[in-house]
Write a protein that holds these residues in place. Sequence first.
Motif, PDB file in Angstrom:
ATOM      1  N   ALA A  12     -24.925-190.776  -4.005  1.00 18.18           N
ATOM      2  CA  ALA A  12     -24.180-191.564  -3.025  1.00 18.18           C
ATOM      3  C   ALA A  12     -24.179-190.788  -1.726  1.00 18.18           C
ATOM      4  CB  ALA A  12     -22.745-191.811  -3.500  1.00 18.18           C
ATOM      5  N   PRO A  13     -24.242-191.464  -0.587  1.00 17.81           N
ATOM      6  CA  PRO A  13     -24.282-190.740   0.687  1.00 17.81           C
ATOM      7  C   PRO A  13     -23.006-189.954   0.915  1.00 17.81           C
ATOM      8  CG  PRO A  13     -23.956-193.092   1.060  1.00 17.81           C
ATOM      9  CD  PRO A  13     -24.272-192.922  -0.396  1.00 17.81           C
ATOM     10  N   ALA A  14     -23.162-188.767   1.485  1.00 21.24           N
ATOM     11  CA  ALA A  14     -22.006-187.909   1.767  1.00 21.24           C
ATOM     12  C   ALA A  14     -21.341-188.334   3.060  1.00 21.24           C
ATOM     13  CB  ALA A  14     -22.450-186.449   1.872  1.00 21.24           C
ATOM     14  N   GLY A  15     -20.039-188.307   3.061  1.00 21.89           N
ATOM     15  CA  GLY A  15     -19.303-188.598   4.274  1.00 21.89           C
ATOM     16  C   GLY A  15     -19.162-187.355   5.141  1.00 21.89           C
ATOM     17  N   ASP A  16     -18.451-187.495   6.234  1.00 27.21           N
ATOM     18  CA  ASP A  16     -18.189-186.370   7.120  1.00 27.21           C
ATOM     19  C   ASP A  16     -17.276-185.375   6.394  1.00 27.21           C
ATOM     20  OD1 ASP A  16     -17.720-184.610   9.119  1.00 27.21           O
ATOM     21  OD2 ASP A  16     -16.549-185.967  10.372  1.00 27.21           O
ATOM     22  N   PRO A  17     -17.697-184.104   6.200  1.00 25.07           N
ATOM     23  CA  PRO A  17     -16.874-183.142   5.448  1.00 25.07           C
ATOM     24  C   PRO A  17     -15.483-182.947   6.046  1.00 25.07           C
ATOM     25  CG  PRO A  17     -19.095-182.301   5.762  1.00 25.07           C
ATOM     26  CD  PRO A  17     -18.982-183.525   6.611  1.00 25.07           C
TER      27      PRO A  17
END
Length: 421
Positions: free
Chosen positions: A366-371
């Motif tokens: 799944a795509p990673a969001g902004d940390p």
Amino acid sequence: MTTRVHRLRNRLMLAFAVFALAVASLFCLYVAVFVYSVEDRFFDAMLEQEAHQQLDQRAAGGIWSAPRNAFMTVHESSATFPADLKTAFDAEPWRHEFAGTQGRHYHLRALQPVGAGTPGWLVAEVSEQLVVRPMRGQILGLLAWSGLAVVVVAVLAGAWLARRTTRPLSKLAALVDGMAPDRLPVGFAAEFPDDEIGVLARGLDNLTGRVRAFVAREHAFTRDASHELRTPLAVIRSATEQLANEPELSVAGRLQLAHVQHSARQLEQTVITLLTLAREESLEQDALPLAVLPVLEQVVVEQAALLDGKPVQVRVEVPGNVRLTVPGPVLHMLLANLVGNAFAHTRAGEVHIDVAAGRLRIRNTAPAGDPDTIVRPFAKGEGSAGFGLGLAIVYRLCDRFAIDLRIEGTEHATVASFSVH
């Protein structure tokens, strides 16, 4: 804190001593320059007076006369100078004062007659007339003792002033150093003078009062929350255990009942962990090296409902000897949040849990969001069914128990990892 106070006092005393020493040294320098300058000006004045008389005599009789002072001589040229003076003069002809050998000291004055007469030199050997140089040792000794006395007085004054200045500050520092959440003094500002330290004391007094009230509210909240949350959980656990003994319960009902029991146990662990985070008490004393795999397998089973109806494959490749030294509820909550997030946000593909380079990794497609955004409270992804607090709680847990959690990823994958041993 006491060491710092003594260092501050010593710095004040040292500042006074250095300042006094600098002033005394400057005064000694001025005295030395003054006495030597006065002596040289005295000899220059004598030479000037004798030079006028010699020039008048040369103008009247055409010859140089014998000087009135026995220590002065007239020379037609530098060739007739005493040997030690001639050597120094030939090296530095622009000077008018020279130190000779065997204690001799010379002052020169050029004699330039009116007209085209041959110039001469007036030489004064003043070693017998010197006043300052023979007394140089006495003068330096007097200046040294005077400077030392000034430094001693400055140190004593600095010590008195430093003690007087730092006494209330030391008292306030000791008071602050002895503060603890369960030992917060109140009403101490009246003991301090009405100056900057008093302003600081009043500010700290007001702050400790607010902290005491906050601690009291926090203790009341954690006590009440512990009671109010654990009581219904105990009722749920008892009711589900009794319901599980009913023979008429269907297979689907038993499956749902098992989910309720798992959720109740998970909620109990969550309550324990959250109450631990909310209070200064910690569970570090209960932390033992825990095997990660059994807890991980339990968490995967508990979170499996998040994968219902999704084409997602779960691969767990974690050796049985992998351990993490944390309390059991903390490990369970950490894995539950990370695995639950991976299951919730993966629509299709794979969730792969393994160990590499000493780190347990939970990878999902799944795509990673902004940390910086995903760890904020109430920040939710599209697949999240909760309130967006999971990762925020996880980061607080990791900070509390020194777990180096990392969340990295790209547009096609997200990897959460932390060190294990």
